[in-house]
Structure formats: C-alpha cells, structure tokens
Scaffold this active site. Structure first.
Site, PDB file in Angstrom:
ATOM      1  CB  SER A 350      14.226  48.654  67.046  1.00  0.00           C
ATOM      2  OG  SER A 350      14.490  49.278  65.817  1.00  0.00           O
ATOM      3  CG  ASP A 465      16.660  46.805  64.836  1.00  0.00           C
ATOM      4  OD1 ASP A 465      15.945  46.018  65.498  1.00  0.00           O
ATOM      5  OD2 ASP A 465      16.311  47.967  64.571  1.00  0.00           O
TER       6      ASP A 465
END
Length: 596
Positions: A350, A465
C-alpha cells in the site's frame, strides 16, 4: 587426518564456530570421536522417513534438504552449508527423519552416533549444555528465519561474451571483498584446468574464504567441473548484448530441472553512468534464475551490493501501509542514507509500495526523493478525485496518471535495486507478490484500498490493497538472500482505548469539532475502514516483527489517512524517528558499519 594439517585446522575452526565455548582439546576429541564421511555429488546422506539418530556436522561442501509434503511433490527446503549440523533433533528424539538430505557437490560430514555423543558428554558434561543450547536456539528461530542459508563458498563465474574483457568489473569486486576482509582465491582455466579433481577439491576446501571459479567456453570440461563444485553460479553478461541462450549455457544444461541444480544469479553489466535499464525481462526468457543484479561500472553502491549479497550480508527494507502517513517512509529513507545504510532489496504494501518503490525508482537519490515528495503533495493526488460510489468513492485516476507520468512504462525488473510490492488477489482470496511487470500498475494494485479506490485488473483477476492480507510484507523479503531486515510500520499495534462509554451522535461530534473541544477523539471513516480491513494482517505483523534487525513503529498520532497537506511534517517525523532508532542501537548491532 594428519596433525596440524591445513584440513584439520579448517575443521577445528568450523567446530569452534559451532561450539564456541569448547576448548581446543575437546574440539579435537569431537573430531577423533566422530566418523568422517565423504559424499559425492548426488549422494544422499539419508532419506525422509529413515530411522537413525546420528548427528552430522558439515565439514565441507553443501547439502540440500528435500521433503515430500501433502501434495506428494518433492520440495527443496533449503541448502545446508559448511559448519551447520544436520539431524540434531533425531539425536534426542529418535524420530524418523523429517526430510531427505543430498550432497549437491562433493562434501564431507562428521558423523556422531548417540553412543559417541554420550561418551563425549561423560568426558565433558558441559557438552550436553552446548548441544542443548544450540537445539533450543534453532527451535526459537521463527519460520521466517528458517529460510536463511549459509553463504556460498565456491562461486562459478561465466562470462557469456568471452571476447569481452570484464576485468574492470571483477577487479572492483575483488577490492571490495578485500575491504570486507574476505579472502579471495581465483581459479581459472589457464592456471587450474590441468589439476586432477582431488587436488582441485583440496584447493577449494582448504581455502579460508571465497573461491571464484572462472568458466570458459573454450574448455567445457573445465566449466563442467566448475559447475559441479560450485555452490552458486553467477552468469555475467553485457546488458546490451543479444539475450538468447549462449552455447555454454546450453552445453552445461544450466536450466534443466534437477534437484541438484545450483542457484543461478544473473549479473547484468552496464557502462559507467548508464541510463535506467529498459526491457530487462528479455534476459529471463528460457532461463531459470534465482536473482538478477544490475551492476554499473565504477558505481560504488552496486559494487558493495553485489559483495553483500555474495557474503550473506544483504540489507532488506520493508515498508508498511498507512495512507498519507507513508510520507514518513521518505523521511526514513533519507535518514538511512545519512547514516550510511545502503538498501539491497525493497518491499512494501500500500503506502509502503507507493513511497518505497518511488524511492527505489529514484535509486535512493535524496534530491530526487525530496522533489517527488514536494511534487506529489502539490498535485493533491487524494483531492477532487471522487466518483459515483459504485466500486469506490474515488476513481484513482489522479494517482494512476501521476505514477504513469513519473515512471512511464518502466518495469520493476528494470529498477537498479530489486523491489517488490504486495496486493490482495480478490479473485482467488490470496496474496499476490508483484516483482515484475509495469511498475505503475503493480503499485496501483497494492494501494487499491477497498471502498476508497477501485480494484485493479492484472492477468484478468481483480487486485485490491495488499494490507488486507499483509500490511508489512516481512515474510516475502525472506525469499531474497537477505541477512538484515529493517521494517517500518505506520500502524500502531498497541491498544488504543477511548475515554468514553458510548459512541456520541453525529450532531454531538459535529458540535465538538466546531467548538474545538476535541472531547471525542475518533478515527475518520477512512481510518476505520482501512484498519478494519487490515486487522488480520496486523496479527501477522506482530508475529513476524521479531525476526528483523530493526523494527520501527512510527509515532504519527493525529495524522489522517488522507492528510497529505502535512507532508513536510510527516517526512520530518519519519526522518527523525528512523535516525533516532539507528543511533540508539548498541554498537555491536549496527550491522551496516564496517569494521576498521
């Protein structure tokens, strides 16, 4: 074994490393009590399921542990090098062997049966303590540390363009090893091809340090011998040369499927001040490689990186997710640079992928890092990007367009420093490690926070993510030949209780905010969403952090997930906390500092 022979002295040093508290007299008793066994390449020491409780200590050579697991497929568990024990658990438990062990080159082990072990203990009772301490320490090693292998001793080097002189590259490497106090012995076709196999073997094993076996297409027999005796094969090539398989690769069958295959590193040689690599992936076609390394002529960081990798001293940097808090990663990298810590491998999830891979793309150049920190913040990538909330509340177009503008069609394989990021494969509910492919798209997949950004399609599957499954991908870093890992978390694992009994109404929260009372300190909707999604990942993070050299949990209280307006403050916090963490380490734990 001849008294005071180089071989005996070598074996004594190996046992001293293993049993550091023993004296020379007792070391010699261990050597005389045990039975020396010589194994040829491909010979098994024992097989999975065998009974027997002998302990073996590798005195020379290299072994590979193999096991058939639930899928009934034979898996390589790892290599066992000089100075490491084999089968120590069987000595105490008498349980069947849990794996097969095979010599991947000519090797020597010292066998100690249970009877001989007990005789040694009767003579020196503290020997049982030494062995028990070793077994306990090995059991304490977490699952990540089990991947660590002993460094290679014999390295076969093949220059694919035999007519090209690469002395300038090799001389720089040799000087670097000398600076690290690592003895080097170079054996080439002209000086050693006439030696018989026994003399060659002794020359390799008796040398304290690294052996470089220089292969030549002119003598394939010598090159075959080099491959047999090698722990590692390094294929050196001009990056700009033709990338098809060369004759020496074909004749030696380097990429055939075999349990005895040696690890193969591809060393890509670039001229001085070379531009960023393009189309590195062409070199991977028809080759089964364990690692590729870019090396620019006269470029100090590249020379030192290659030496650290070969001597098992490489440094990996792992960066966690946390939205705009990721600016702290930039500050941390600037601090690492100031402290003289060079990064050999980088991985992130991320925000760790976004900011970490950006620093890698910049080749860790402080000036470029500061530029992109300022430029990305000025572009307000998380503002005015809302869309119809069908898949997500933001379109992600501003971020993607910025990444495209910055990195273009650069692939991860083209980075000077090996880098990866992690996403969650939504289509099959698994972790996806991105270590190849167009960089901007791999980053986009890693930062696709569910509900905030839309999923990214890669290979016809949806990716979101990486923090959903692994918000600090330490475990992935152990797929690379690293010894020291620096891990930076942006999410606090400690408990954060609130000071009220019930969640107040929306009206109460609004009035509290308007009046500036700050009575109710609650995370925003983005933080709640992201932290809820990563709860399981944070438990994994807690378990894996113990295996790293430096673990830093950033203190970034009060900074929101999308609060990029405070980027300068966040960068400075990251810098100061990383520098403080490094400076506070005891001197003996500062692994990046060279011995005088």
């Amino acid at each position: 074994m001849e008294p005071n022979s180089p071989r005996k002295s070598h074996y004594q040093r190996i046992l001293f490393r293993l049993f550091g508290d023993a004296d020379l007299e007792f070391i010699d008793q261990i050597l005389s009590s045990g039975k020396s066994l010589e194994l040829e390449t491909g010979q098994f020491l024992f097989h999975q399921g065998d009974t027997g409780n002998s302990l073996y200590i590798v005195l020379s050579g290299r072994f590979r542990a193999l096991a058939t697991q639930n899928d009934n497929v034979l898996h390589a568990l790892g290599d066992i090098g000089e100075g490491e024990p084999i089968g120590e658990f069987a000595l105490f438990t008498s349980a069947p062997r849990s794996a097969s062990v095979v010599a991947i080159r000519k090797s020597v082990v010292l066998e100690l049966t249970e009877f001989e072990y007990l005789k040694l203990v009767s003579k020196k009772p503290e020997f049982s303590t030494l062995m028990a301490r070793f077994v306990i320490n090995r059991m304490r090693r977490n699952s990540l540390q089990q991947h660590l292998e002993s460094s290679a001793k014999n390295i076969a080097v093949m220059n694919l363009q035999a007519d090209r002189d690469i002395t300038a590259y090799t001389s720089a490497i040799q000087l670097e090893f000398e600076a690290l106090n690592v003895p080097i012995q170079v054996l080439d076709h002209d000086s050693h091809a006439s030696w018989d196999t026994h003399d060659l073997y002794r020359a390799l094993e008796d040398h304290e340090g690294l052996n470089f076996l220089v292969c030549s297409e002119a003598d394939l027999h010598w090159s075959q011998q080099c491959a047999i005796y090698a722990d590692l094969i390094v294929i050196a090539t001009d990056f700009y040369a033709e990338s098809e398989l060369y004759e020496i690769e074909k004749r030696l069958g380097l990429y055939s499927q075999n349990i005895l295959n040696k690890k193969i590193f591809l060393l890509l040689l670039h001229p001085e001040n070379a531009p960023n690599p393009v189309n590195t992936r062409r070199w991977f076609e028809n080759r089964k490689l364990d690692l590729h390394i870019h090396y620019r002529l006269n470029h100090g960081p590249d020379i030192r990186r290659f030496a650290r990798i070969l001597t098992n001293k490489a440094i990996g940097l792992v960066l966690g997710g946390g939205g705009a808090k990721g600016f702290a990663h930039l500050g941390a990298v600037l601090a690492l640079n100031e402290m003289g810590v060079e990064i050999d491998f980088l991985g992130g999830t991320s925000a760790g992928a976004l900011y970490g891979i950006t620093t890698s793309y910049c080749d860790f150049d402080p000036e470029k890092i500061r530029f992109y920190a300022n430029d990305s913040a000025s572009n307000k990538l998380t503002r005015n990007d809302f869309t119809f909330p069908i898949l997500s509340i933001m379109s992600g177009k501003k971020m993607i367009n910025y990444l495209k503008k910055m990195m273009g069609e650069t692939h991860l394989e083209d980075f000077w420093v090996t880098s990866y990021c992690v996403s969650t494969n939504f289509s099959n509910a698994s972790t996806r490690i991105h270590d190849s492919g167009v960089a901007w798209k791999q980053i986009a997949a890693s930062i696709a926070i569910p509900g905030i950004y839309p999923p990214v399609v890669i290979d016809h599957q949806l990716h979101v993510d990486g923090g959903v499954v692994d918000n600090l991908p330490i475990e992935t870093m152990y797929n690379y030949p690293v010894r020291h890992i620096i891990a930076i978390s942006l999410t606090q694992l400690r408990s954060q209780p609130v000071k009220f009994e019930e969640i107040p109404s929306a009206g109460t929260l609004l009035m509290d905010s308007l009046l500036g009372r700050k009575k109710y300190r609650l995370p925003g909707i983005t933080s709640i969403l992201v932290n809820s999604l990563t709860l399981n990942s944070r438990q994994k993070q807690e378990m894996s952090k113990s295996g790293v050299a430096v673990y830093l949990e950033m203190e970034l209280k009060g900074i929101g997930m999308l609060d990029d307006s405070r980027w300068k403050e966040i960068v400075q916090k990251g810098h100061d906390q990383m520098k403080s963490a490094l400076e506070s380490l005891p001197e003996e734990e500062k692994f990046w500092v060279r011995e005088p």
